[in-house]
Design an enzyme around this catalytic site. Structure first.
Site, short mmCIF file in Angstrom:
data_model
loop_
_atom_site.label_atom_id
_atom_site.label_comp_id
_atom_site.label_asym_id
_atom_site.label_seq_id
_atom_site.Cartn_x
_atom_site.Cartn_y
_atom_site.Cartn_z
N ALA A 1 -22.61 11.40 -44.18
CA ALA A 1 -21.26 11.49 -44.11
C ALA A 1 -21.06 11.43 -42.52
O ALA A 1 -21.92 11.76 -41.63
CB ALA A 1 -20.82 12.80 -44.48
N GLY B 1 -25.55 12.05 -47.09
CA GLY B 1 -24.59 11.55 -48.19
C GLY B 1 -24.96 10.04 -48.53
O GLY B 1 -24.84 9.62 -49.63
N GLU C 1 -27.62 10.60 -51.21
CA GLU C 1 -27.01 11.02 -52.31
C GLU C 1 -26.23 9.57 -52.97
O GLU C 1 -26.09 9.52 -54.25
CB GLU C 1 -25.97 12.17 -51.74
CG GLU C 1 -26.74 13.25 -51.44
CD GLU C 1 -25.74 14.35 -50.87
OE1 GLU C 1 -25.09 14.12 -49.88
OE2 GLU C 1 -25.51 15.51 -51.57
N GLU D 1 -28.90 17.81 -43.73
CA GLU D 1 -27.76 18.47 -43.52
C GLU D 1 -27.98 20.00 -42.93
O GLU D 1 -27.27 20.51 -42.31
CB GLU D 1 -26.91 18.87 -44.70
CG GLU D 1 -26.29 17.52 -45.41
CD GLU D 1 -27.08 16.65 -46.41
OE1 GLU D 1 -28.24 16.96 -46.33
OE2 GLU D 1 -26.59 15.95 -47.04
C1 HXC Z 1 -21.51 9.84 -37.46
C2 HXC Z 1 -23.39 8.73 -36.85
C3 HXC Z 1 -24.30 9.37 -37.94
C4 HXC Z 1 -23.24 10.28 -38.82
C5 HXC Z 1 -25.33 8.29 -36.92
N1 HXC Z 1 -24.31 8.28 -36.15
N2 HXC Z 1 -25.30 8.87 -38.04
N3 HXC Z 1 -22.21 9.10 -36.56
N4 HXC Z 1 -22.11 10.34 -38.52
N5 HXC Z 1 -23.74 10.65 -39.99
C6 HXC Z 1 -24.08 7.27 -35.12
C7 HXC Z 1 -24.42 7.84 -33.55
O1 HXC Z 1 -23.65 8.88 -33.35
C8 HXC Z 1 -24.86 6.92 -32.54
O2 HXC Z 1 -23.37 6.42 -32.26
C9 HXC Z 1 -24.89 5.55 -33.67
O3 HXC Z 1 -24.66 6.10 -34.97
C10 HXC Z 1 -26.45 5.26 -33.65
O4 HXC Z 1 -27.21 6.41 -33.89
P1 HXC Z 1 -28.25 7.04 -32.97
O5 HXC Z 1 -28.52 8.41 -33.35
O6 HXC Z 1 -28.10 6.69 -31.58
O7 HXC Z 1 -29.61 6.24 -33.64
P2 HXC Z 1 -31.06 6.58 -33.61
O8 HXC Z 1 -31.73 7.34 -32.49
O9 HXC Z 1 -31.98 5.36 -34.05
O10 HXC Z 1 -31.12 7.88 -34.82
C11 HXC Z 1 -30.89 7.41 -35.85
C12 HXC Z 1 -30.67 8.77 -37.10
C13 HXC Z 1 -29.74 9.64 -36.18
C14 HXC Z 1 -32.16 9.76 -37.03
C15 HXC Z 1 -30.40 8.39 -38.51
O11 HXC Z 1 -28.39 8.94 -36.10
C16 HXC Z 1 -29.13 10.94 -37.21
O12 HXC Z 1 -30.03 12.05 -37.32
N6 HXC Z 1 -27.93 10.84 -37.64
C17 HXC Z 1 -27.64 11.81 -38.22
C18 HXC Z 1 -28.39 12.01 -39.85
C19 HXC Z 1 -27.69 13.04 -40.48
O13 HXC Z 1 -27.62 14.35 -40.18
N7 HXC Z 1 -27.16 12.94 -41.78
C20 HXC Z 1 -26.27 13.83 -42.37
C21 HXC Z 1 -24.77 14.00 -42.35
S1 HXC Z 1 -24.07 15.22 -43.29
P3 HXC Z 1 -23.08 6.60 -30.54
O14 HXC Z 1 -21.46 6.49 -30.70
O15 HXC Z 1 -23.53 7.65 -30.07
O16 HXC Z 1 -23.78 5.25 -30.18
C22 HXC Z 1 -23.95 14.53 -44.67
C23 HXC Z 1 -23.30 15.55 -45.63
C24 HXC Z 1 -23.31 14.87 -47.00
O17 HXC Z 1 -24.04 13.44 -45.20
C25 HXC Z 1 -22.10 15.50 -47.89
C26 HXC Z 1 -21.83 14.75 -48.99
C27 HXC Z 1 -21.31 13.30 -48.47
#
Ligand code: HXC
Length: 258
Positions: free
Chosen positions: A65, A109, A112, A132
């Site tokens: 998400a 997400g 999921e 998460e």
């Molecule tokens: C918003 C995101 C994002 C996310 C990545 N980006 N994931 N933006 N929401 N979930 C953005 C980063 O901010 C960054 O933007 C760009 O994408 C590239 O990501 P990087 O982190 O620079 O890439 P990398 O170093 O290769 O790392 C990849 C990654 C990391 C390991 C996937 O991005 C990461 O940990 N993302 C979050 C994963 C996460 O926590 N997902 C769960 C979310 S909560 P900028 O602008 O900085 O370049 C969830 C709740 C579910 O899903 C509930 C129901 C739907």
């Protein structure tokens, strides 16, 4: 139809829906979820589409998400809008088969969403996770429920509690995905599986979906009864007559969804 955050192509009765927010690794923001819902609803309605493939980019199916969009929301905000509850309805209602083709990250997400598809084919570079916990929350659309049913309690607890990622080999070993293929072969493999499904009788493929999904929602005895009645019901279709006649006449069946 022109979309901002997804791309839709239809060929050989298969719709390929591609999540397309490369700047955010396909993070699921409200625009993307709305557009995906519209595309799924349209694909389900369109008689020229018989199977759907959902994919992302090579680097990310979806990284979860959109954290930027939800970071400042309060409990009352997310409760009132029922965050993600309404947006997954089109996927839950979908009656046509849908395959997730996962390359790269399928996190939160994103994992999921892939699990909501009927099955997952992944590339060798795929990484699944429910991170998460690192954000101070928990999964919200199936990461503690579907994942537990698919891979068992031990791995579901491990992934949800530690936030670690599962690679493609572990995902296949654990039953999360049906096939792992070399990364460049992902889309051809998923489209070929979808075309094979598209050749079948739609009445029968929908019945398969209903019957397999029933296994997760009822007892074995009730599920077996549901399956047997579904099997019986298909004898009321022209496609059953055609399928069995084609076998006996040693020719390809021509299903008409009747
Ligand atoms: C918003 C995101 C994002 C996310 C990545 N980006 N994931 N933006 N929401 N979930 C953005 C980063 O901010 C960054 O933007 C760009 O994408 C590239 O990501 P990087 O982190 O620079 O890439 P990398 O170093 O290769 O790392 C990849 C990654 C990391 C390991 C996937 O991005 C990461 O940990 N993302 C979050 C994963 C996460 O926590 N997902 C769960 C979310 S909560 P900028 O602008 O900085 O370049 C969830 C709740 C579910 O899903 C509930 C129901 C739907």
């Amino acid at each position: 139809m022109a979309y901002e955050t997804i791309m839709v192509e239809v060929e050989d009765e298969v719709a390929l829906i591609r999540l397309n927010r490369p700047e955010a690794l396909n993070a699921l923001n409200s625009t993307l979820l709305t557009e995906l819902g519209e595309a799924l609803t349209e694909a389900d309605r369109n008689d020229k589409i018989r199977c759907i493939v959902l994919t992302g980019s090579e680097k990310a199916f979806a990284a979860g998400a959109d954290i930027k969009e939800m970071a400042e929301k309060s409990y009352v905000d997310v409760y009132t809008e029922d965050l993600f509850g309404a947006s997954i309805e089109p996927m839950m209602r979908l009656r046509k088969p849908i395959i997730a083709a996962v390359s790269g990250y399928a996190l939160g997400g994103g994992c999921e969403l892939a699990m909501m598809c009927d099955f997952i084919i992944c590339a060798e570079n795929a990484k699944f996770g429910q991170p998460e916990i690192n954000l101070g929350v928990v999964a919200g659309i199936g990461g503690t429920q579907r994942l537990t049913r698919f891979v068992g309690k031990a791995k579901a607890m491990d992934m949800n509690l530690t936030g670690r990622f599962m690679d493609a080999a572990e995902a296949e070993r654990s039953g999360l995905v049906s096939r792992v293929v070399p990364t460049p072969k992902l889309i051809p493999e998923a489209l070929s599986a979808a075309r094979k499904i598209a050749e079948k009788s739609t009445v029968a493929t929908r019945t398969v979906k209903e019957s397999v999904n029933r296994a997760y929602e009822t007892t074995l005895r009730e599920g077996l009864l549901f399956e047997r009645r579904a099997f019986h019901a298909l004898f009321a279709t022209e496609d059953q007559k055609e399928g069995m006649a084609a076998f006996l006449e040693k020719r390809e069946a021509q299903f008409r969804d009747r």
